[in-house]
Design a protein around this motif. Structure first.
Motif, PDB file in Angstrom:
ATOM      1  N   ILE A 155       0.999  -1.226  -0.014  1.00  0.00           N
ATOM      2  CA  ILE A 155      -0.219  -0.055   0.240  1.00  0.00           C
ATOM      3  C   ILE A 155       0.815   1.185  -0.038  1.00  0.00           C
ATOM      4  CG2 ILE A 155      -1.706   1.338   1.501  1.00  0.00           C
ATOM      5  CD1 ILE A 155      -3.002  -1.351   2.219  1.00  0.00           C
ATOM      6  N   THR A 156       1.837   1.364   0.909  1.00  0.00           N
ATOM      7  CA  THR A 156       2.892   2.423   0.830  1.00  0.00           C
ATOM      8  C   THR A 156       3.567   2.550  -0.418  1.00  0.00           C
ATOM      9  OG1 THR A 156       3.325   1.784   3.374  1.00  0.00           O
ATOM     10  CG2 THR A 156       4.757   3.348   2.350  1.00  0.00           C
ATOM     11  N   MET A 157       3.938   1.660  -0.916  1.00  0.00           N
ATOM     12  CA  MET A 157       4.659   1.605  -2.362  1.00  0.00           C
ATOM     13  C   MET A 157       3.699   2.362  -3.724  1.00  0.00           C
ATOM     14  SD  MET A 157       6.477  -1.401  -4.548  1.00  0.00           S
ATOM     15  CE  MET A 157       4.903  -2.206  -4.924  1.00  0.00           C
ATOM     16  N   LEU A 158       2.417   1.869  -3.372  1.00  0.00           N
ATOM     17  CA  LEU A 158       1.608   1.947  -4.358  1.00  0.00           C
ATOM     18  C   LEU A 158       1.147   3.487  -4.248  1.00  0.00           C
ATOM     19  CD1 LEU A 158      -0.894  -1.192  -4.707  1.00  0.00           C
ATOM     20  CD2 LEU A 158       0.925  -0.095  -6.420  1.00  0.00           C
ATOM     21  N   GLN A 159       1.101   4.095  -2.984  1.00  0.00           N
ATOM     22  CA  GLN A 159       0.692   5.325  -2.551  1.00  0.00           C
ATOM     23  C   GLN A 159       1.870   6.271  -3.088  1.00  0.00           C
ATOM     24  OE1 GLN A 159       0.101   5.222   1.670  1.00  0.00           O
ATOM     25  NE2 GLN A 159      -2.195   5.325   1.407  1.00  0.00           N
ATOM     26  N   GLN A 160       3.088   5.783  -2.996  1.00  0.00           N
ATOM     27  CA  GLN A 160       4.075   6.866  -3.360  1.00  0.00           C
ATOM     28  C   GLN A 160       4.249   6.755  -5.078  1.00  0.00           C
ATOM     29  OE1 GLN A 160       7.616   4.467  -1.909  1.00  0.00           O
ATOM     30  NE2 GLN A 160       7.421   5.703  -0.008  1.00  0.00           N
TER      31      GLN A 160
END
Length: 104
Positions: free
Chosen positions: A11-16
């Motif tokens: 999720i964090t990677m996709l948000q970035q």
């Protein structure tokens, strides 16, 4: 718990990635706006250049016509400046007009 941790990292990677793509979209929007303005300015410049070219062409035709008219009354003959012929319109308009020669 391990699966949740991997999902949170994803999720964090996709948000970035989403933020980076949003920033790129905004940057492309700014560039597109600048290019549109530049294109509009260039189109306006081209239109002005076309009008100037038409004006110069009309002036050239008028001068050639005057030169040919001067040849008709002048005892000194000048060599023809162009292979294009000009004549006065029968409507009384004194502006020059091109005569096209047709191939037979």
């Amino acid at each position: 718990a391990e699966k949740n941790l991997k999902l949170e990292e994803k999720i964090t990677m996709l948000q970035q990635q989403n933020e980076e793509l949003t920033a790129r979209i905004e940057q492309n929007t700014v560039i597109t706006r600048q290019l549109s303005e530049e294109n509009a300015n260039l189109q306006e410049y081209v239109e002005k250049e076309v009008e100037e070219k038409k004006k110069l062409s009309r002036t050239n035709e008028e001068l050639l016509w005057k030169l040919q008219e001067g040849d008709a009354v002048s005892p000194v003959k000048l060599p023809p400046a162009s292979s294009t012929s000009f004549y006065r319109c029968s409507s009384g308009n004194s502006s020059p007009a091109k005569v096209r020669t047709l191939r037979r």
